[in-house]
Structures are given as C-alpha cells and as structure tokens.
Design an enzyme around this catalytic site. Structure first.
Site, mmCIF file in Angstrom:
data_model
loop_
_atom_site.group_PDB
_atom_site.id
_atom_site.type_symbol
_atom_site.label_atom_id
_atom_site.label_comp_id
_atom_site.label_asym_id
_atom_site.label_seq_id
_atom_site.Cartn_x
_atom_site.Cartn_y
_atom_site.Cartn_z
ATOM 1 N N GLU A 15 0.788 -1.150 -0.138
ATOM 2 C CA GLU A 15 0.010 -0.242 0.001
ATOM 3 C C GLU A 15 1.004 1.350 0.037
ATOM 4 O OE1 GLU A 15 -3.621 1.072 -0.171
ATOM 5 O OE2 GLU A 15 -2.510 2.951 -0.213
ATOM 6 N N CYS A 44 -12.063 4.265 0.416
ATOM 7 C CA CYS A 44 -13.099 3.983 1.240
ATOM 8 C C CYS A 44 -12.941 4.486 2.777
ATOM 9 C CB CYS A 44 -13.296 2.342 1.214
ATOM 10 S SG CYS A 44 -14.994 2.067 2.536
ATOM 11 N N LEU A 98 -18.168 0.232 -5.765
ATOM 12 C CA LEU A 98 -18.719 0.339 -4.495
ATOM 13 C C LEU A 98 -17.710 -0.566 -3.743
ATOM 14 C CD1 LEU A 98 -22.442 -0.572 -5.214
ATOM 15 C CD2 LEU A 98 -21.457 1.832 -4.654
ATOM 16 N N HIS A 145 -18.377 -2.627 -1.067
ATOM 17 C CA HIS A 145 -18.880 -4.199 -0.765
ATOM 18 C C HIS A 145 -18.573 -4.837 -2.210
ATOM 19 C CE1 HIS A 145 -22.120 -1.361 -1.658
ATOM 20 N NE2 HIS A 145 -22.657 -2.302 -2.213
ATOM 21 N N HIS A 173 -44.313 -5.661 14.016
ATOM 22 C CA HIS A 173 -45.096 -4.207 14.135
ATOM 23 C C HIS A 173 -44.841 -3.340 15.315
ATOM 24 C CE1 HIS A 173 -48.227 -1.112 13.382
ATOM 25 N NE2 HIS A 173 -48.453 -1.153 14.671
HETATM 26 P P1 FAD Z 1 -9.751 1.590 -2.996
HETATM 27 O O1 FAD Z 1 -10.492 1.780 -1.880
HETATM 28 O O2 FAD Z 1 -9.660 2.989 -3.829
HETATM 29 O O3 FAD Z 1 -8.218 1.183 -2.816
HETATM 30 C C1 FAD Z 1 -7.244 1.086 -3.594
HETATM 31 C C2 FAD Z 1 -5.744 1.408 -2.509
HETATM 32 O O4 FAD Z 1 -4.659 0.995 -3.663
HETATM 33 C C3 FAD Z 1 -5.453 2.698 -2.073
HETATM 34 O O5 FAD Z 1 -5.402 2.599 -0.769
HETATM 35 C C4 FAD Z 1 -4.367 3.222 -2.760
HETATM 36 O O6 FAD Z 1 -3.517 4.123 -2.251
HETATM 37 C C5 FAD Z 1 -3.747 1.946 -3.443
HETATM 38 N N1 FAD Z 1 -2.967 1.972 -4.163
HETATM 39 C C6 FAD Z 1 -3.064 2.591 -5.717
HETATM 40 N N2 FAD Z 1 -1.916 2.407 -6.555
HETATM 41 C C7 FAD Z 1 -1.225 1.935 -5.924
HETATM 42 C C8 FAD Z 1 0.189 1.334 -6.047
HETATM 43 N N3 FAD Z 1 0.710 1.387 -7.282
HETATM 44 N N4 FAD Z 1 1.041 0.633 -4.882
HETATM 45 C C9 FAD Z 1 0.355 0.418 -3.666
HETATM 46 N N5 FAD Z 1 -0.904 1.075 -3.503
HETATM 47 C C10 FAD Z 1 -1.619 1.669 -4.549
HETATM 48 N N6 FAD Z 1 -18.711 2.889 -1.798
HETATM 49 C C11 FAD Z 1 -19.751 2.235 -0.980
HETATM 50 O O7 FAD Z 1 -19.786 0.876 -1.203
HETATM 51 N N7 FAD Z 1 -20.227 2.856 0.116
HETATM 52 C C12 FAD Z 1 -20.158 4.185 0.168
HETATM 53 O O8 FAD Z 1 -20.719 4.713 1.071
HETATM 54 C C13 FAD Z 1 -19.183 5.047 -0.613
HETATM 55 N N8 FAD Z 1 -18.991 6.153 -0.367
HETATM 56 C C14 FAD Z 1 -18.067 6.779 -1.010
HETATM 57 C C15 FAD Z 1 -17.604 8.258 -0.949
HETATM 58 C C16 FAD Z 1 -16.641 8.937 -1.398
HETATM 59 C C17 FAD Z 1 -16.524 10.408 -1.017
HETATM 60 C C18 FAD Z 1 -15.997 8.337 -2.430
HETATM 61 C C19 FAD Z 1 -14.756 9.005 -2.926
HETATM 62 C C20 FAD Z 1 -16.257 6.854 -2.782
HETATM 63 C C21 FAD Z 1 -17.489 6.219 -1.811
HETATM 64 N N9 FAD Z 1 -17.400 4.925 -2.348
HETATM 65 C C22 FAD Z 1 -18.345 4.128 -1.565
HETATM 66 C C23 FAD Z 1 -16.681 4.239 -3.334
HETATM 67 C C24 FAD Z 1 -15.632 3.322 -2.584
HETATM 68 O O9 FAD Z 1 -14.895 3.946 -1.940
HETATM 69 C C25 FAD Z 1 -14.988 2.540 -3.621
HETATM 70 O O10 FAD Z 1 -15.894 1.761 -4.452
HETATM 71 C C26 FAD Z 1 -13.864 1.389 -2.985
HETATM 72 O O11 FAD Z 1 -12.974 2.043 -1.827
HETATM 73 C C27 FAD Z 1 -13.179 0.654 -4.109
HETATM 74 O O12 FAD Z 1 -12.395 -0.307 -3.379
HETATM 75 P P2 FAD Z 1 -10.988 -0.783 -4.011
HETATM 76 O O13 FAD Z 1 -10.310 -1.653 -3.088
HETATM 77 O O14 FAD Z 1 -11.305 -1.294 -5.216
HETATM 78 O O15 FAD Z 1 -10.158 0.516 -4.188
HETATM 79 P P1 NAD Z 2 -21.547 9.483 -10.442
HETATM 80 O O1 NAD Z 2 -21.124 8.614 -11.385
HETATM 81 O O2 NAD Z 2 -22.254 8.928 -9.303
HETATM 82 O O3 NAD Z 2 -22.180 10.685 -10.658
HETATM 83 C C1 NAD Z 2 -21.375 11.531 -11.497
HETATM 84 C C2 NAD Z 2 -22.485 12.527 -11.995
HETATM 85 O O4 NAD Z 2 -21.796 13.594 -12.782
HETATM 86 C C3 NAD Z 2 -23.309 11.765 -13.001
HETATM 87 O O5 NAD Z 2 -24.719 12.499 -12.750
HETATM 88 C C4 NAD Z 2 -22.975 12.532 -14.269
HETATM 89 O O6 NAD Z 2 -24.108 12.610 -15.377
HETATM 90 C C5 NAD Z 2 -22.532 13.747 -13.839
HETATM 91 N N1 NAD Z 2 -21.558 14.486 -15.059
HETATM 92 C C6 NAD Z 2 -20.438 13.899 -15.672
HETATM 93 N N2 NAD Z 2 -20.022 14.638 -16.398
HETATM 94 C C7 NAD Z 2 -20.750 15.884 -16.192
HETATM 95 C C8 NAD Z 2 -20.437 17.342 -16.829
HETATM 96 N N3 NAD Z 2 -19.409 17.510 -17.754
HETATM 97 N N4 NAD Z 2 -21.242 18.219 -15.982
HETATM 98 C C9 NAD Z 2 -22.200 18.186 -15.169
HETATM 99 N N5 NAD Z 2 -22.152 16.799 -14.643
HETATM 100 C C10 NAD Z 2 -21.616 15.894 -15.339
HETATM 101 O O7 NAD Z 2 -20.134 9.544 -9.706
HETATM 102 P P2 NAD Z 2 -19.747 10.311 -8.425
HETATM 103 O O8 NAD Z 2 -20.787 11.000 -7.570
HETATM 104 O O9 NAD Z 2 -18.469 11.221 -8.783
HETATM 105 O O10 NAD Z 2 -19.259 9.027 -7.710
HETATM 106 C C11 NAD Z 2 -17.987 8.432 -7.961
HETATM 107 C C12 NAD Z 2 -18.104 6.828 -7.688
HETATM 108 O O11 NAD Z 2 -17.926 6.555 -6.179
HETATM 109 C C13 NAD Z 2 -19.681 6.348 -8.069
HETATM 110 O O12 NAD Z 2 -19.338 5.424 -9.163
HETATM 111 C C14 NAD Z 2 -20.093 5.709 -6.846
HETATM 112 O O13 NAD Z 2 -20.605 4.612 -6.880
HETATM 113 C C15 NAD Z 2 -19.092 5.874 -5.685
HETATM 114 N N6 NAD Z 2 -19.758 6.577 -4.627
HETATM 115 C C16 NAD Z 2 -20.372 5.557 -3.863
HETATM 116 C C17 NAD Z 2 -21.151 6.145 -2.560
HETATM 117 C C18 NAD Z 2 -22.217 5.391 -2.048
HETATM 118 O O14 NAD Z 2 -22.241 3.918 -2.267
HETATM 119 N N7 NAD Z 2 -22.979 5.668 -1.272
HETATM 120 C C19 NAD Z 2 -21.125 7.521 -2.340
HETATM 121 C C20 NAD Z 2 -20.205 8.051 -3.099
HETATM 122 C C21 NAD Z 2 -19.448 7.580 -4.080
#
Ligand code: FAD
Ligand code: NAD
Length: 463
Positions: free
Chosen positions: A34, A43, A317, A319, A442
């Site tokens: 990492e 996440c 996501l 999960h 309920h």
């Molecule tokens: P990541 O969590 O992105 O982890 C990848 C890891 O790899 C990172 O720690 C990074 O530092 C490391 N890495 C990258 N390149 C290298 C390298 N070359 N060498 C070593 N390490 C490296 N998803 C949900 O399901 N529920 C939510 O509520 C939710 N909320 C979100 C809110 C926000 C603001 C954002 C941005 C995302 C959210 N997501 C949510 C999406 C979720 O965070 C991602 O889908 C998830 O973290 C993906 O998991 P991953 O293990 O594939 O990658």
């Molecule tokens: P998103 O794909 O949910 O939404 C991006 C939005 O930006 C879309 O509605 C799209 O039409 C719009 N968009 C794209 N180009 C645009 C433009 N030029 N001008 C205006 N609008 C434009 O992506 P996000 O909200 O950035 O989230 C990124 C990822 O992180 C998502 O895939 C989501 O699954 C994940 N995430 C998940 C959760 C959760 O599970 N609760 C929370 C946050 C993020």
C-alpha cells in the site's frame, strides 16, 4: 529479493485487504503493498467512512435545529457548528478503523509493505517508498489499486477553491456558496453535508435528471425531496470551465450566466488508478477507459496476475470490491468462488436514504421483460409516522409470470438497512408472495417492504 509469497496484493482498500485476509485464512503466505501510510483505501481514508461520519454529524445538527422543537425538545441559546470538532471526530473514526485493519492483518500474518507497488516481469513487484526500494516476488499478484476522482477539460483542480470529494471532506470552514458539478452520489451526499452545515448549495448536472442509474421514479422523488430541503438543482447544464481564484471560483456555463461561488466540488465520476503501476511492462491490458481487463475469474491478460475492485470497473462500490476480493482469491486457491452480480445493493446515504438492487423498470422495459410493480408509501407506515419520516416509498418489481423478485427500489429513512431483506430474498430466488407471507414485526419500517410485496398482487392492506 527479500521474500517470496504465494500472493502479493497491491492496494489495501476494501478489495485488497479483504482479499489478503481471505488468502491468509486459506493458509497462503500473503503480502499487501500500500502506497499510503493508512490502510483501508479510498473507502476508509477519503470515501465511505469519512463521508458517513460527516453525514451523521451534520444530520444531528440539522435535526437539532429543525426537528427538536416540533417534538417538544427546547434548546435555550443558539446552536453552533464546531467544524474543527466535527472533523476531529471524523478523523478519530478513520484512525480507529485503520488500527482495526492493521490488527486484522497482523492476526492473519499478512505482511504489509508500505510504498508504491509496480509490476516487473516474472512475478516481481517493486515497492518504492520514496526513500527505499525493495523487490518482492509472488506466485500470483492481485491488482486492487482502486480509483481516483475524474475531472473535466476546462477545470483546473487547485485543491483549494476547486476540489474533489477528497478536499470536500476536510474543508476548514463552511462555504457560503458551494457549487457541485455532478448530480450523482457524491454530489448528493456531500452537497447534503455542506447544505446542512449552512452553505447555499447549487448542483449542476449535465443530464436532464439526477442520479443516473437509479430508478427514474425514485430519482424524481429524490429531486423533489432534496429541493424542498434546500438543495438547488440545475439539470441539462454544461459547465465549460471552472477557475479558482484566491477567495472565490468562477464557474462558466454554456448558454447561461457564470456563477461566482466560494468553493466548487467536482463530482463527475472516478477513473481507475493505474498510474505508474507498470501494466505495460508486463503486458496487462486495459480497456479504452483504462480499466484493467479481466476474465470471469478476474485474471488479467497476463497469467498469474489478477485484478478486482474499482480498477476493473463496474459498480464502484466498496462491498462489490470486497466480494470480488474474496471470490477471486477463493477461485485462485480452491477453484470455486462466486458473486451474484444481479443483486449488488447500492445506497445513497442522504436523508431520506435511497437504496436499490436488481433491475429497474427501465432495464426491464428495455429487455422486453414483463413485470408487475408493487409500491407502498412510508406515509402509510405507523413507525415512519411516529418518527416523522413520511417521505418516500418502497417499490418491488416481480416477474409477471413467475412472480420472482427482479428488483427493489427504496427511498425512505433507513432504506440502506431495509434493502437487505429483499436482497437476501432475491439471492434465494424468492417471489414477491414469499416476502408478502413472512410475518413482519409491528411497528417497523420493514412492514412497508412487506406491503410493497403485497402490492405486487394488488393486495396491500394499508393503501
Ligand atoms: P480503493 O479503496 O480505491 O483502494 C485502492 C488502494 O490502492 C488505495 O489505498 C491506494 O492508495 C492503493 N494504491 C493505488 N495504487 C497503488 C500502487 N501502485 N501501489 C500501492 N498501493 C496503491 N462505496 C460504497 O460502497 N459505499 C459508500 O458509502 C461509498 N462512499 C464513497 C464516498 C466517497 C466520497 C468516495 C470517493 C467513494 C465512495 N465509495 C463508496 C466508493 C468506494 O470508496 C470504492 O468503491 C472502494 O473504495 C473501492 O475499493 P478498492 O479496494 O477497489 O479500491
Ligand atoms: P456518479 O457517476 O455517481 O455521478 C457523476 C455525475 O456527474 C453523473 O450524474 C453525471 O451525469 C454527472 N456528470 C458527468 N459529466 C458531467 C459534466 N460535464 N457536467 C455536469 N455533470 C456531469 O459519480 P460520483 O458521484 O463522482 O461518484 C463516483 C463513484 O463513487 C460512483 O461510482 C459511486 O458509486 C461511488 N460512490 C458511492 C457512494 C455510495 O455508495 N453511497 C458514495 C459516493 C461515491
């Protein structure tokens, strides 16, 4: 070469660290690489967990300001947001969970290497921490490097006035006027946080609707409810440039007046994190958008190198990444591992929450599949009334002939918890009648799920 492993996982997000633990459980000598000092990936560091901490805290404030008086709770004196304390709480949650992951990895004897991993031929991963570089070797390698925020041409991300979700989780003060570009999940969740804390929030969305991918009826209801909460939506809006200045930012929109605001959140999706990973050096192929190509068993175009999570695309996501991590490792070492991609729940953690699994009405229509829909409003549910959570509904879609549940869409309080009853039923191939005939306690919100299942057969009792 310091050591040889059965499996090297690159990336300690929910996909990577869970995969590493599962491999260790199966008796495999496992390394986890990492680049960041903290584990848990996007996440834990800048995604799911910090955003939910801020959503929870800001909701408490919102309730204290707007709901307590109605319920007969009086607060004498004014209520203030203590933003540094709110951020401190958020950080403490991250720190505790980071420590928890470290403990789990130690317990399972997973060896953690801190540094940027890059692929070299013959199963070698080079780990570069800036000061030191070391090489480790694995029989198999799993890429779980996740994703990073995308941007748009014409937008200068300066990390201050113009930022992504990463910055928006740590702003030092409540913006007066926040413009969010993108009416997707991040736009709604973080827009909601800053709105509750006092900002004027304008969400600009390119498409004619918000929340693409979510059931259209649910998205329309969400827009109505969140507009009433004070979020301003402008759909069909094309941003052509964003420029940050010292004290403000200017958002230029095609065919409309520019907006000058004090902060801009760019939330237009995420892209795979493959920078300096050395994919080309070993021949791992990506698609046109940079997602790593994998087979059904998550093997990349190179034998022995696998990939899971955000970096392979699909639903981004946590999960989904976790499930893939487990399934991938189980297939590697036991020959069997499975995910039901038809039932991956998705939740938006606003209030009310939005939750979905399976097919939407649109996808069923597009596939020409006949279905029946059962809908039940929370306004007719006793528990929702008692708690003052009357917005929203549950909608269940079932096959018109077999009655098998094909999809579920909920907008309502605790939708993210309610969805799993239906998701589990779907995984077992249940019909809407199966769900309708299960006794539900309920008064619970879950009774709205049961009533929606009954509504599929037009026999809901309370509507
Ligand atoms: P990541 O969590 O992105 O982890 C990848 C890891 O790899 C990172 O720690 C990074 O530092 C490391 N890495 C990258 N390149 C290298 C390298 N070359 N060498 C070593 N390490 C490296 N998803 C949900 O399901 N529920 C939510 O509520 C939710 N909320 C979100 C809110 C926000 C603001 C954002 C941005 C995302 C959210 N997501 C949510 C999406 C979720 O965070 C991602 O889908 C998830 O973290 C993906 O998991 P991953 O293990 O594939 O990658
Ligand atoms: P998103 O794909 O949910 O939404 C991006 C939005 O930006 C879309 O509605 C799209 O039409 C719009 N968009 C794209 N180009 C645009 C433009 N030029 N001008 C205006 N609008 C434009 O992506 P996000 O909200 O950035 O989230 C990124 C990822 O992180 C998502 O895939 C989501 O699954 C994940 N995430 C998940 C959760 C959760 O599970 N609760 C929370 C946050 C993020």
């Amino acid at each position: 070469m310091s050591d040889r492993f059965d499996l090297i996982v690159i990336g300690a997000g929910p996909g990577g660290y869970v995969a590493a633990i599962r491999a260790a459980q199966l008796g495999k000598k496992t390394a986890l690489v990492e680049s960041e000092p903290r584990l848990g990936g996007t996440c834990l560091r800048v995604g799911c967990i910090p955003s939910k901490a801020l959503l929870e805290s800001s909701e408490l404030f919102e309730k204290a300001v707007h709901s307590f008086a109605d319920r007969g709770i009086r607060i004498d004196g004014s209520l203030q947001v203590d933003l540094p304390q709110m951020m401190k709480h958020k950080e403490s949650v991250i720190e505790t969970l980071d420590g928890g992951i470290s403990g789990l990895l130690r317990k399972n004897k997973v060896q953690v290497f801190t540094g940027r991993g890059s692929l070299r031929p013959n199963g070698v991963v080079s780990v570069n921490s800036g000061e030191t570089s070391q090489q480790i070797q694995g029989d198999r390698i799993l890429i779980a490097t996740g994703s990073v925020p995308s941007s748009l041409p014409g937008i200068e991300l300066d990390g201050d006035r113009v930022g992504t979700s990463t910055e928006a989780l740590s702003w030092p003060e409540v913006p007066e006027h926040l413009v969010v570009i993108g009416g997707g999940v991040i736009g709604l969740e973080l827009g909601t946080v800053w709105k509750r804390l006092g900002a004027k929030v304008t969400i600009l969305e390119y498409l004619p609707r918000i929340l693409p991918g979510i059931d259209e009826q649910v998205a329309a209801e969400a827009r109505k409810i969140f507009s009433a909460q004070g979020l301003e939506f402008r759909t069909g809006t094309k941003v052509t440039s964003v420029v940050g200045n010292r004290n403000d930012a200017t958002v230029t929109i095609e065919g409309a007046d520019s907006i000058v605001c004090d902060r801009v959140l760019v939330a237009v999706g995420r892209r795979p994190c493959i920078d300096s990973l050395g994919l080309d050096a070993v021949g791992v192929e990506t698609d046109q958008r940079g997602f790593v190509r994998v087979s059904a068993s998550y093997q990349t175009t190179v034998r022995g190198i696998y990939a899971i999570g955000d970096v392979i695309g699909g639903a981004m996501l946590a999960h989904k990444a976790e499930e893939e991590g487990i399934a991938c490792v189980e297939r590697m070492f036991t020959g069997f591992g499975h995910i039901n991609y038809e039932v991956i729940p998705a939740v938006v953690y606003t209030e009310p929450e939005i939750a979905a699994a399976g097919e939407t009405e649109d996808s069923l229509k597009a596939a020409g599949r006949k279905y029946r829909a059962g809908k039940f409003a929370f306004a007719a549910n006793g528990r929702a009334r008692a708690g003052g959570h009357t917005d929203g509904f549950v909608k269940i879609l079932a096959d018109a002939e077999t009655d098998r549940i094909l999809g579920v869409h909920i907008i309502g309080t605790h939708a993210g918890e309610l969805i799993h009853e239906v998701a589990v039923a779907m995984n077992f191939g249940a019909s809407s009648e199966d769900l309708a005939r299960c006794c539900h306690a309920h008064p619970t919100l879950s009774e709205a799920v049961k009533e929606a299942a009954m509504a599929v057969d037009k026999r809901a009792i309370h509507s």
